[in-house]
Structures are given as structure tokens and as C-alpha cells.
Write a protein that holds these residues in place. Structure first.
Motif, PDB file in Angstrom:
ATOM      1  N   TYR A 181       0.838  -1.207   0.000  1.00  0.00           N
ATOM      2  CA  TYR A 181       0.000   0.000   0.000  1.00  0.00           C
ATOM      3  C   TYR A 181       0.868   1.251   0.000  1.00  0.00           C
ATOM      4  O   TYR A 181       0.567   2.231  -0.695  1.00  0.00           O
ATOM      5  CB  TYR A 181      -0.908  -0.022   1.224  1.00  0.00           C
ATOM      6  CG  TYR A 181      -1.747   1.225   1.391  1.00  0.00           C
ATOM      7  CD1 TYR A 181      -2.838   1.475   0.563  1.00  0.00           C
ATOM      8  CD2 TYR A 181      -1.454   2.152   2.395  1.00  0.00           C
ATOM      9  CE1 TYR A 181      -3.610   2.614   0.723  1.00  0.00           C
ATOM     10  CE2 TYR A 181      -2.217   3.288   2.558  1.00  0.00           C
ATOM     11  CZ  TYR A 181      -3.299   3.523   1.718  1.00  0.00           C
ATOM     12  OH  TYR A 181      -4.055   4.654   1.879  1.00  0.00           O
ATOM     13  N   LEU A 182       1.966   1.225   0.756  1.00  0.00           N
ATOM     14  CA  LEU A 182       2.882   2.364   0.832  1.00  0.00           C
ATOM     15  C   LEU A 182       3.447   2.706  -0.549  1.00  0.00           C
ATOM     16  O   LEU A 182       3.445   3.874  -0.966  1.00  0.00           O
ATOM     17  CB  LEU A 182       4.016   2.046   1.810  1.00  0.00           C
ATOM     18  CG  LEU A 182       5.111   3.102   1.961  1.00  0.00           C
ATOM     19  CD1 LEU A 182       4.557   4.349   2.626  1.00  0.00           C
ATOM     20  CD2 LEU A 182       6.266   2.535   2.788  1.00  0.00           C
ATOM     21  N   PHE A 183       3.916   1.698  -1.264  1.00  0.00           N
ATOM     22  CA  PHE A 183       4.473   1.934  -2.595  1.00  0.00           C
ATOM     23  C   PHE A 183       3.397   2.373  -3.585  1.00  0.00           C
ATOM     24  O   PHE A 183       3.646   3.213  -4.456  1.00  0.00           O
ATOM     25  CB  PHE A 183       5.189   0.682  -3.098  1.00  0.00           C
ATOM     26  CG  PHE A 183       6.557   0.483  -2.508  1.00  0.00           C
ATOM     27  CD1 PHE A 183       7.626   1.255  -2.945  1.00  0.00           C
ATOM     28  CD2 PHE A 183       6.772  -0.451  -1.506  1.00  0.00           C
ATOM     29  CE1 PHE A 183       8.892   1.086  -2.400  1.00  0.00           C
ATOM     30  CE2 PHE A 183       8.028  -0.626  -0.956  1.00  0.00           C
ATOM     31  CZ  PHE A 183       9.100   0.148  -1.402  1.00  0.00           C
ATOM     32  N   ALA A 184       2.197   1.816  -3.447  1.00  0.00           N
ATOM     33  CA  ALA A 184       1.094   2.220  -4.319  1.00  0.00           C
ATOM     34  C   ALA A 184       0.721   3.681  -4.085  1.00  0.00           C
ATOM     35  O   ALA A 184       0.464   4.434  -5.029  1.00  0.00           O
ATOM     36  CB  ALA A 184      -0.117   1.321  -4.084  1.00  0.00           C
ATOM     37  N   CYS A 185       0.705   4.093  -2.812  1.00  0.00           N
ATOM     38  CA  CYS A 185       0.409   5.486  -2.473  1.00  0.00           C
ATOM     39  C   CYS A 185       1.480   6.424  -3.033  1.00  0.00           C
ATOM     40  O   CYS A 185       1.168   7.505  -3.541  1.00  0.00           O
ATOM     41  CB  CYS A 185       0.325   5.653  -0.955  1.00  0.00           C
ATOM     42  SG  CYS A 185      -1.141   4.945  -0.204  1.00  0.00           S
ATOM     43  N   ALA A 186       2.739   6.011  -2.930  1.00  0.00           N
ATOM     44  CA  ALA A 186       3.828   6.842  -3.442  1.00  0.00           C
ATOM     45  C   ALA A 186       3.682   7.038  -4.945  1.00  0.00           C
ATOM     46  O   ALA A 186       3.852   8.151  -5.460  1.00  0.00           O
ATOM     47  CB  ALA A 186       5.174   6.196  -3.113  1.00  0.00           C
ATOM     48  N   ALA A 187       3.342   5.958  -5.657  1.00  0.00           N
ATOM     49  CA  ALA A 187       3.162   6.069  -7.106  1.00  0.00           C
ATOM     50  C   ALA A 187       2.011   7.003  -7.443  1.00  0.00           C
ATOM     51  O   ALA A 187       2.102   7.814  -8.376  1.00  0.00           O
ATOM     52  CB  ALA A 187       2.910   4.683  -7.695  1.00  0.00           C
ATOM     53  N   LEU A 188       0.930   6.917  -6.676  1.00  0.00           N
ATOM     54  CA  LEU A 188      -0.221   7.779  -6.920  1.00  0.00           C
ATOM     55  C   LEU A 188       0.105   9.237  -6.614  1.00  0.00           C
ATOM     56  O   LEU A 188      -0.251  10.138  -7.376  1.00  0.00           O
ATOM     57  CB  LEU A 188      -1.403   7.308  -6.059  1.00  0.00           C
ATOM     58  CG  LEU A 188      -2.669   8.169  -6.124  1.00  0.00           C
ATOM     59  CD1 LEU A 188      -3.201   8.223  -7.554  1.00  0.00           C
ATOM     60  CD2 LEU A 188      -3.728   7.616  -5.187  1.00  0.00           C
ATOM     61  N   CYS A 189       0.784   9.482  -5.495  1.00  0.00           N
ATOM     62  CA  CYS A 189       1.104  10.855  -5.096  1.00  0.00           C
ATOM     63  C   CYS A 189       2.035  11.537  -6.091  1.00  0.00           C
ATOM     64  O   CYS A 189       1.970  12.759  -6.288  1.00  0.00           O
ATOM     65  CB  CYS A 189       1.735  10.871  -3.697  1.00  0.00           C
ATOM     66  SG  CYS A 189       0.582  10.490  -2.358  1.00  0.00           S
ATOM     67  N   PHE A 190       2.926  10.756  -6.717  1.00  0.00           N
ATOM     68  CA  PHE A 190       3.879  11.343  -7.658  1.00  0.00           C
ATOM     69  C   PHE A 190       3.248  11.596  -9.028  1.00  0.00           C
ATOM     70  O   PHE A 190       3.908  12.152  -9.903  1.00  0.00           O
ATOM     71  CB  PHE A 190       5.109  10.447  -7.801  1.00  0.00           C
ATOM     72  CG  PHE A 190       6.143  10.702  -6.743  1.00  0.00           C
ATOM     73  CD1 PHE A 190       7.116  11.661  -6.921  1.00  0.00           C
ATOM     74  CD2 PHE A 190       6.119   9.981  -5.556  1.00  0.00           C
ATOM     75  CE1 PHE A 190       8.062  11.913  -5.937  1.00  0.00           C
ATOM     76  CE2 PHE A 190       7.065  10.212  -4.561  1.00  0.00           C
ATOM     77  CZ  PHE A 190       8.043  11.184  -4.762  1.00  0.00           C
ATOM     78  N   THR A 191       1.994  11.201  -9.187  1.00  0.00           N
ATOM     79  CA  THR A 191       1.281  11.545 -10.414  1.00  0.00           C
ATOM     80  C   THR A 191       0.825  12.999 -10.323  1.00  0.00           C
ATOM     81  O   THR A 191       0.148  13.368  -9.365  1.00  0.00           O
ATOM     82  CB  THR A 191       0.055  10.637 -10.598  1.00  0.00           C
ATOM     83  OG1 THR A 191       0.474   9.271 -10.619  1.00  0.00           O
ATOM     84  CG2 THR A 191      -0.681  10.976 -11.884  1.00  0.00           C
ATOM     85  N   PRO A 192       1.191  13.857 -11.279  1.00  0.00           N
ATOM     86  CA  PRO A 192       0.826  15.283 -11.187  1.00  0.00           C
ATOM     87  C   PRO A 192      -0.680  15.485 -11.080  1.00  0.00           C
ATOM     88  O   PRO A 192      -1.461  14.789 -11.727  1.00  0.00           O
ATOM     89  CB  PRO A 192       1.366  15.863 -12.507  1.00  0.00           C
ATOM     90  CG  PRO A 192       2.439  14.910 -12.934  1.00  0.00           C
ATOM     91  CD  PRO A 192       1.975  13.548 -12.484  1.00  0.00           C
ATOM     92  N   GLY A 193      -1.069  16.410 -10.236  1.00  0.00           N
ATOM     93  CA  GLY A 193      -2.483  16.717 -10.050  1.00  0.00           C
ATOM     94  C   GLY A 193      -2.666  18.121  -9.502  1.00  0.00           C
ATOM     95  O   GLY A 193      -1.697  18.868  -9.331  1.00  0.00           O
ATOM     96  N   PRO A 194      -3.910  18.510  -9.197  1.00  0.00           N
ATOM     97  CA  PRO A 194      -4.187  19.867  -8.722  1.00  0.00           C
ATOM     98  C   PRO A 194      -3.424  20.252  -7.459  1.00  0.00           C
ATOM     99  O   PRO A 194      -2.962  21.385  -7.332  1.00  0.00           O
ATOM    100  CB  PRO A 194      -5.695  19.843  -8.461  1.00  0.00           C
ATOM    101  CG  PRO A 194      -6.221  18.775  -9.357  1.00  0.00           C
ATOM    102  CD  PRO A 194      -5.151  17.725  -9.400  1.00  0.00           C
ATOM    103  N   ASN A 195      -3.260  19.328  -6.518  1.00  0.00           N
ATOM    104  CA  ASN A 195      -2.598  19.686  -5.262  1.00  0.00           C
ATOM    105  C   ASN A 195      -1.106  19.906  -5.438  1.00  0.00           C
ATOM    106  O   ASN A 195      -0.526  20.810  -4.820  1.00  0.00           O
ATOM    107  CB  ASN A 195      -2.858  18.615  -4.204  1.00  0.00           C
ATOM    108  CG  ASN A 195      -4.242  18.720  -3.613  1.00  0.00           C
ATOM    109  OD1 ASN A 195      -5.204  18.215  -4.191  1.00  0.00           O
ATOM    110  ND2 ASN A 195      -4.368  19.412  -2.498  1.00  0.00           N
ATOM    111  N   SER A 196      -0.458  19.106  -6.272  1.00  0.00           N
ATOM    112  CA  SER A 196       0.964  19.325  -6.519  1.00  0.00           C
ATOM    113  C   SER A 196       1.177  20.631  -7.267  1.00  0.00           C
ATOM    114  O   SER A 196       2.130  21.378  -6.986  1.00  0.00           O
ATOM    115  CB  SER A 196       1.555  18.150  -7.305  1.00  0.00           C
ATOM    116  OG  SER A 196       0.859  17.944  -8.522  1.00  0.00           O
ATOM    117  N   LEU A 197       0.289  20.944  -8.191  1.00  0.00           N
ATOM    118  CA  LEU A 197       0.373  22.212  -8.914  1.00  0.00           C
ATOM    119  C   LEU A 197       0.140  23.377  -7.968  1.00  0.00           C
ATOM    120  O   LEU A 197       0.816  24.422  -8.048  1.00  0.00           O
ATOM    121  CB  LEU A 197      -0.661  22.226 -10.038  1.00  0.00           C
ATOM    122  CG  LEU A 197      -0.692  23.463 -10.937  1.00  0.00           C
ATOM    123  CD1 LEU A 197       0.640  23.639 -11.653  1.00  0.00           C
ATOM    124  CD2 LEU A 197      -1.823  23.340 -11.957  1.00  0.00           C
TER     125      LEU A 197
END
Length: 207
Positions: A9-25
Motif C-alpha cells: 500500500y505504501l508503494f502504491a500510495c507513493a506512485a499515486l502521489c507522484f502523479t501530477p495533479g491539482p494539489n501538486s500544482l
């Protein structure tokens, strides 16, 4: 949740978080415009927003949203309108000023927090993703609240520190962004990106 499952789950979350989206922008934009310290509140709002989305999904409301076309449409339009509003605000933001307390003239800390929270919580695509994503790691035989804490804290922590890293990067680039032409284009790109994401969300036909 077993430890091995949590690691996956930790690695899956990391992959999802590193996908660009509104919050990272948003973290990039706030880090450049208001500085790293103020963007901590933006990142905290985003992390809490994602935790709230996880709570909604685990409570079963996410499944209701997936089943109700009307509820999905309402949430989709609200989220799209908010992202477009963020884009307009970015385009209207004053030029970068070094050596001055720009944040004091801008948004208050609670406004930064609210923007981060709403950017995460009003994205129906995120809710529907978690509806499909979380059941893979949820064990109905174990205490529900403890699992929620683990699932929410893991994802929110990764998202929080990623946004802080983006804000720190943008803050370090402020001398470069303070140049008139560069700063102008940065505002245009971030503003247009928010508007584009919002428009795409509003016009998307699928769920």
C-alpha cells in the motif's frame, strides 16, 4: 492490515502521489508566490482533504457517488468550478517580489489551508479512484477505525511531504521566477493548467 500488505500500500500510495495533479500544482504555485512557510498550510490542507476522501470512501459514500449519476455530476461541476477559480486567481496574482513579505499581502494561512483541502476534497475522480483502490487493502475482519487511521495517515503523510518538497523547490527558484518574463510565464502556465484541468473535469463524459 498485515505489514506486508501495508508495504505494498505504501508503494502504491507513493506512485499515486507522484502523479501530477491539482494539489501538486497548487503547492508549486504557492511555494513560488508566498514562500515555503506559508505553503506548509496548503500542504496540510491537502493532506487532510485526502484523509477526508479516504474516510468518505470507507464509509460507503464513495460507492453511492459511483452509483448516482446526479451526485457525481454535482460534485464534478463543483470541483471543476473551483479549479477554474484557482486558475483565474493565479493569472491575477501580482508579480513576484523578492525581499518583501509577499505572503502578508496575500492569502491568510487559513485560506491557504482551505485551498489545499478543497483541491483534494472536491475531485470526484480521486474519490472514485479510492473506491476502487482502498478495498484491495481493507480487511473487514479487522477493526475498521484502526485501518482507516493507517490507510489515511500513510497516504496523507506521503502527499504532505511531497507537496512540501515541491514548495521548497519553487521557493528556491523564486529569484529566477522574479524576472519579469519568467514570472509572467510561470503564472500563465500554472493558471492555464488549473483552468485546463477544471475544464477537462467538467467536460469529461465518463466516470
Amino acid at each position: 492490515m498485515e505489514f506486508g500488505t501495508w508495504v505494498i500500500y505504501l508503494f502504491a500510495c507513493a506512485a499515486l502521489c507522484f502523479t501530477p495533479g491539482p494539489n501538486s500544482l497548487l503547492a508549486l504555485s504557492h511555494g513560488a508566490s508566498y514562500g515555503f512557510k506559508r505553503t506548509i498550510f496548503t500542504s496540510a490542507g491537502g493532506a487532510l482533504g485526502f484523509a477526508a476522501v479516504i474516510a468518505v470512501c470507507l464509509a460507503g459514500l464513495g460507492a453511492l457517488l459511483a452509483a448516482s449519476a446526479t451526485a457525481f455530476l454535482v460534485i464534478k461541476l463543483v470541483g471543476a468550478a473551483y479549479l477554474i477559480w484557482l486558475g483565474i486567481q493565479s493569472l491575477r496574482r501580482p508579480a513576484f517580489v523578492l525581499g518583501a513579505d509577499v505572503a502578508a499581502k496575500g492569502l491568510r494561512r487559513r485560506s491557504h489551508f482551505a485551498q489545499g483541502f478543497l483541491a483534494a476534497a472536491t475531485n470526484p475522480k480521486g474519490i472514485l479512484f479510492f473506491v476502487a483502490f482502498l478495498p484491495q487493502f481493507y480487511d473487514p475482519a479487522r477493526p475498521a477505525f484502526l485501518q482507516f487511521l493507517i490507510l489515511a495517515a500513510t497516504f496523507a503523510s506521503i502527499e504532505f511531504f511531497l507537496e512540501l518538497a515541491l514548495a521548497a523547490l519553487a521557493h528556491r527558484l523564486r529569484p529566477w521566477l522574479a524576472k519579469a518574463s519568467v514570472g509572467k510565464w510561470f503564472k500563465r502556465v500554472t493558471g492555464a493548467s488549473f483552468i485546463g484541468i477544471g475544464a477537462g473535469l467538467a467536460t469529461a463524459s465518463g466516470r
